[in-house]
Design a protein around this motif. Structure first.
Motif, PDB file in Angstrom:
ATOM      1  N   TYR A  93      30.301 -23.732 -14.305  1.00  0.00           N
ATOM      2  CA  TYR A  93      29.159 -23.797 -13.110  1.00  0.00           C
ATOM      3  C   TYR A  93      29.429 -22.546 -12.174  1.00  0.00           C
ATOM      4  O   TYR A  93      28.312 -21.838 -11.912  1.00  0.00           O
ATOM      5  CB  TYR A  93      29.377 -24.865 -12.225  1.00  0.00           C
ATOM      6  CG  TYR A  93      28.527 -24.863 -10.958  1.00  0.00           C
ATOM      7  CD1 TYR A  93      26.997 -25.217 -11.069  1.00  0.00           C
ATOM      8  CD2 TYR A  93      29.254 -24.744  -9.663  1.00  0.00           C
ATOM      9  CE1 TYR A  93      26.480 -25.001  -9.952  1.00  0.00           C
ATOM     10  CE2 TYR A  93      28.472 -24.887  -8.679  1.00  0.00           C
ATOM     11  CZ  TYR A  93      27.026 -24.858  -8.646  1.00  0.00           C
ATOM     12  OH  TYR A  93      26.206 -24.729  -7.291  1.00  0.00           O
ATOM     13  N   GLU A  94      30.527 -22.238 -11.840  1.00  0.00           N
ATOM     14  CA  GLU A  94      30.799 -21.022 -10.951  1.00  0.00           C
ATOM     15  C   GLU A  94      30.468 -19.566 -11.754  1.00  0.00           C
ATOM     16  O   GLU A  94      29.982 -18.756 -10.841  1.00  0.00           O
ATOM     17  CB  GLU A  94      32.362 -21.137 -10.415  1.00  0.00           C
ATOM     18  CG  GLU A  94      32.776 -22.391  -9.433  1.00  0.00           C
ATOM     19  CD  GLU A  94      34.119 -22.189  -9.187  1.00  0.00           C
ATOM     20  OE1 GLU A  94      34.831 -21.149  -9.617  1.00  0.00           O
ATOM     21  OE2 GLU A  94      34.501 -23.097  -8.724  1.00  0.00           O
ATOM     22  N   GLU A  95      30.754 -19.673 -13.044  1.00  0.00           N
ATOM     23  CA  GLU A  95      30.415 -18.368 -13.429  1.00  0.00           C
ATOM     24  C   GLU A  95      28.815 -18.274 -13.599  1.00  0.00           C
ATOM     25  O   GLU A  95      28.391 -16.967 -13.462  1.00  0.00           O
ATOM     26  CB  GLU A  95      31.040 -18.242 -14.904  1.00  0.00           C
ATOM     27  CG  GLU A  95      32.599 -17.886 -15.197  1.00  0.00           C
ATOM     28  CD  GLU A  95      33.405 -19.322 -14.799  1.00  0.00           C
ATOM     29  OE1 GLU A  95      32.667 -20.354 -14.405  1.00  0.00           O
ATOM     30  OE2 GLU A  95      34.463 -19.126 -14.760  1.00  0.00           O
ATOM     31  N   PHE A  96      28.233 -19.165 -13.843  1.00  0.00           N
ATOM     32  CA  PHE A  96      26.813 -19.078 -13.904  1.00  0.00           C
ATOM     33  C   PHE A  96      26.011 -18.674 -12.563  1.00  0.00           C
ATOM     34  O   PHE A  96      25.216 -17.970 -12.318  1.00  0.00           O
ATOM     35  CB  PHE A  96      25.890 -20.202 -14.458  1.00  0.00           C
ATOM     36  CG  PHE A  96      26.129 -20.371 -15.931  1.00  0.00           C
ATOM     37  CD1 PHE A  96      24.905 -19.741 -16.650  1.00  0.00           C
ATOM     38  CD2 PHE A  96      26.899 -21.253 -16.475  1.00  0.00           C
ATOM     39  CE1 PHE A  96      25.055 -19.893 -17.851  1.00  0.00           C
ATOM     40  CE2 PHE A  96      26.904 -21.097 -17.906  1.00  0.00           C
ATOM     41  CZ  PHE A  96      25.818 -20.724 -18.732  1.00  0.00           C
ATOM     42  N   VAL A  97      26.484 -19.103 -11.440  1.00  0.00           N
ATOM     43  CA  VAL A  97      26.049 -19.150 -10.171  1.00  0.00           C
ATOM     44  C   VAL A  97      26.404 -17.790  -9.508  1.00  0.00           C
ATOM     45  O   VAL A  97      25.675 -17.056  -8.741  1.00  0.00           O
ATOM     46  CB  VAL A  97      26.589 -20.156  -9.192  1.00  0.00           C
ATOM     47  CG1 VAL A  97      26.395 -19.870  -7.691  1.00  0.00           C
ATOM     48  CG2 VAL A  97      26.045 -21.610  -9.652  1.00  0.00           C
ATOM     49  N   LYS A  98      27.592 -17.165 -10.135  1.00  0.00           N
ATOM     50  CA  LYS A  98      27.783 -15.771  -9.696  1.00  0.00           C
ATOM     51  C   LYS A  98      26.672 -14.589 -10.221  1.00  0.00           C
ATOM     52  O   LYS A  98      26.619 -13.827  -9.035  1.00  0.00           O
ATOM     53  CB  LYS A  98      29.259 -15.457 -10.171  1.00  0.00           C
ATOM     54  CG  LYS A  98      30.335 -16.049  -9.559  1.00  0.00           C
ATOM     55  CD  LYS A  98      31.551 -15.638 -10.251  1.00  0.00           C
ATOM     56  CE  LYS A  98      32.747 -16.381  -9.697  1.00  0.00           C
ATOM     57  NZ  LYS A  98      33.964 -16.149 -10.293  1.00  0.00           N
ATOM     58  N   SER A 126      19.308 -31.825  -8.958  1.00  0.00           N
ATOM     59  CA  SER A 126      19.544 -30.631  -9.703  1.00  0.00           C
ATOM     60  C   SER A 126      18.403 -29.450  -9.016  1.00  0.00           C
ATOM     61  O   SER A 126      18.677 -28.376  -8.726  1.00  0.00           O
ATOM     62  CB  SER A 126      19.551 -30.588 -11.089  1.00  0.00           C
ATOM     63  OG  SER A 126      20.517 -31.382 -11.545  1.00  0.00           O
ATOM     64  N   LEU A 127      17.376 -29.935  -8.708  1.00  0.00           N
ATOM     65  CA  LEU A 127      16.126 -29.053  -8.830  1.00  0.00           C
ATOM     66  C   LEU A 127      16.286 -28.716  -7.028  1.00  0.00           C
ATOM     67  O   LEU A 127      16.104 -27.702  -6.613  1.00  0.00           O
ATOM     68  CB  LEU A 127      14.897 -29.853  -8.649  1.00  0.00           C
ATOM     69  CG  LEU A 127      14.316 -30.091 -10.002  1.00  0.00           C
ATOM     70  CD1 LEU A 127      12.924 -30.846 -10.147  1.00  0.00           C
ATOM     71  CD2 LEU A 127      14.130 -28.624 -10.731  1.00  0.00           C
ATOM     72  N   LYS A 128      16.725 -29.665  -6.330  1.00  0.00           N
ATOM     73  CA  LYS A 128      16.891 -29.428  -4.940  1.00  0.00           C
ATOM     74  C   LYS A 128      18.100 -28.336  -4.441  1.00  0.00           C
ATOM     75  O   LYS A 128      18.066 -27.417  -3.661  1.00  0.00           O
ATOM     76  CB  LYS A 128      17.433 -30.752  -4.035  1.00  0.00           C
ATOM     77  CG  LYS A 128      16.302 -31.558  -3.838  1.00  0.00           C
ATOM     78  CD  LYS A 128      16.586 -32.792  -2.781  1.00  0.00           C
ATOM     79  CE  LYS A 128      17.331 -32.485  -1.605  1.00  0.00           C
ATOM     80  NZ  LYS A 128      17.573 -33.743  -0.781  1.00  0.00           N
ATOM     81  N   GLU A 129      19.396 -28.542  -5.437  1.00  0.00           N
ATOM     82  CA  GLU A 129      20.250 -27.568  -5.397  1.00  0.00           C
ATOM     83  C   GLU A 129      19.753 -26.055  -5.775  1.00  0.00           C
ATOM     84  O   GLU A 129      20.197 -25.134  -5.200  1.00  0.00           O
ATOM     85  CB  GLU A 129      21.430 -28.157  -6.415  1.00  0.00           C
ATOM     86  CG  GLU A 129      22.703 -27.188  -6.271  1.00  0.00           C
ATOM     87  CD  GLU A 129      23.651 -27.548  -7.014  1.00  0.00           C
ATOM     88  OE1 GLU A 129      24.913 -26.906  -7.232  1.00  0.00           O
ATOM     89  OE2 GLU A 129      23.702 -28.704  -7.895  1.00  0.00           O
ATOM     90  N   LEU A 130      19.029 -26.034  -6.728  1.00  0.00           N
ATOM     91  CA  LEU A 130      18.343 -24.808  -7.111  1.00  0.00           C
ATOM     92  C   LEU A 130      17.487 -24.270  -5.962  1.00  0.00           C
ATOM     93  O   LEU A 130      17.550 -22.877  -5.959  1.00  0.00           O
ATOM     94  CB  LEU A 130      17.543 -24.923  -8.592  1.00  0.00           C
ATOM     95  CG  LEU A 130      16.696 -23.685  -9.064  1.00  0.00           C
ATOM     96  CD1 LEU A 130      17.792 -22.512  -9.288  1.00  0.00           C
ATOM     97  CD2 LEU A 130      16.042 -23.963 -10.293  1.00  0.00           C
ATOM     98  N   GLU A 132      18.093 -24.276  -3.011  1.00  0.00           N
ATOM     99  CA  GLU A 132      19.097 -23.798  -2.109  1.00  0.00           C
ATOM    100  C   GLU A 132      19.681 -22.535  -2.395  1.00  0.00           C
ATOM    101  O   GLU A 132      20.026 -21.648  -1.667  1.00  0.00           O
ATOM    102  CB  GLU A 132      20.094 -25.003  -1.553  1.00  0.00           C
ATOM    103  CG  GLU A 132      19.493 -26.000  -0.931  1.00  0.00           C
ATOM    104  CD  GLU A 132      20.530 -27.174  -0.790  1.00  0.00           C
ATOM    105  OE1 GLU A 132      21.704 -26.956  -1.110  1.00  0.00           O
ATOM    106  OE2 GLU A 132      20.286 -28.105  -0.142  1.00  0.00           O
ATOM    107  N   LEU A 133      19.730 -22.222  -3.740  1.00  0.00           N
ATOM    108  CA  LEU A 133      20.711 -21.292  -3.979  1.00  0.00           C
ATOM    109  C   LEU A 133      19.741 -19.747  -4.138  1.00  0.00           C
ATOM    110  O   LEU A 133      20.160 -18.695  -3.916  1.00  0.00           O
ATOM    111  CB  LEU A 133      21.261 -21.415  -5.689  1.00  0.00           C
ATOM    112  CG  LEU A 133      22.393 -22.552  -5.701  1.00  0.00           C
ATOM    113  CD1 LEU A 133      22.639 -22.916  -7.081  1.00  0.00           C
ATOM    114  CD2 LEU A 133      23.716 -21.988  -4.695  1.00  0.00           C
TER     115      LEU A 133
END
Length: 307
Positions: A93-98, A126-130, A132-133
């Motif tokens: 997850y962290e590698e994708f978000v970076k 998942s959509l709500k998290e997207l 915010e990012l």
């Protein structure tokens, strides 16, 4: 990459032997992780998906490129191993978000996994998290897939919330407006008060039309145009001439052909001749018929007499 283009060209044509021969020729020029990637593609095309996944995991251990994770997750979803795919996505997850370009691709895979697991709540989270990012719109693939799944599961309230947040970020997002209007029609009217400038007057009038009043006020009439009458024309039938009776070249048939042989006149005559020939002879007697000498015997006797 030149080698990659050559491999994909061979794979698109179905030439697996040419792919393997190409990899053997350029083995020294390719990196080990690229070799694993290309070999896994050949295995998957050949139908050996499990071997392809193991080769991708081997390449992922050599390098931490996210394309290996994407390919492994897609193959796991294809094989129906949804929980294994979910654990792999959570691990990276962290590698994708970076990386910004991989964020939407990550959540698209995540929505697909939750959809196959049958969890609309996880899709909504998942959509709500997207949201915010990163900056998103309703035309992005994760929202298209996720909101469509929520609508299929009758989760219209959650879909309205997603479209509402998308519209609040971008007031010109027409797809988000249409999503709110569509899902609002399944909910009570006082659930979400739409602003006056949000809905056009014509759209509002169309939404609240009463079908019974419309039928009472207006009567629908149908006008049929006079169609030209079709005139039936008689079809001439070609009359065939009757052929003349064929003449019998052998003469008339025998009128006694239906009688037994012994009752016919021609056979009676033959029987009478046989009877006359054997008349006056006792039983078992034979008639002696004088045999005339032939010409050959005559000449033979004459020659003997001359000697």
């Amino acid at each position: 990459m030149i080698h990659g283009n050559c491999i994909w060209t061979y794979l698109s044509n179905g030439n697996l032997n040419e792919c393997q021969r190409y990899l053997e020729n350029f083995n020294r020029l390719l990196k080990p992780e690229d070799m694993c990637f290309f070999k896994s593609a050949i295995m998957c095309v050949d139908g050996k998906v499990s071997k392809g996944i193991s080769l991708l995991r081997q390449g992922l251990s050599l390098t931490k490129e996210l394309k290996f994770v994407e390919c492994i997750v897609k193959l796991l979803l294809r094989e129906g191993k949804n929980k294994e795919a979910l654990s792999l996505l959570q691990e990276y997850y962290e590698e994708f978000v970076k990386d910004v370009k991989y964020v939407k691709r990550y959540f698209l895979l995540l929505v697909r996994v939750h959809k196959q697991l049958g969890s609309p709540e996880s899709v909504y989270n998942s959509l709500k998290e997207l949201l915010e990012l990163t900056e998103t719109s309703a035309s992005d693939h994760p929202f298209k897939l996720g909101c469509k799944y929520l609508e299929e599961q009758n989760k219209h309230k959650e879909a309205v919330e997603i479209y509402k947040q998308l519209y609040s970020k971008n007031k010109e997002d027409k797809l988000a407006q249409l999503g709110i209007l569509y899902n609002q029609s399944f909910l009570p009217e006082n659930y979400l008060e739409l602003p006056r400038e949000y809905v056009d007057v014509a759209v509002r009038d169309v939404r609240f039309i009463d079908a019974e009043e419309l039928e009472a006020d207006y009567k629908v009439t149908f006008h049929f145009e006079d169609q030209a009458k079709t005139v039936k024309t008689k079809v001439k039938k070609n009359k065939k001439r009757r052929n003349k009776k064929p003449q019998n070249p052998t003469g008339n048939p025998d009128p006694e052909r239906w009688l037994h042989k012994y009752e016919r006149t021609i056979y009676k005559k033959q029987a009478k001749r046989r009877k006359d020939a054997t008349k006056g002879l006792t039983q078992g007697s034979t008639t002696t018929v004088a045999s005339k000498p032939t010409t050959g015997t005559i000449t033979a006797t004459s020659n003997a007499m001359k000697r």
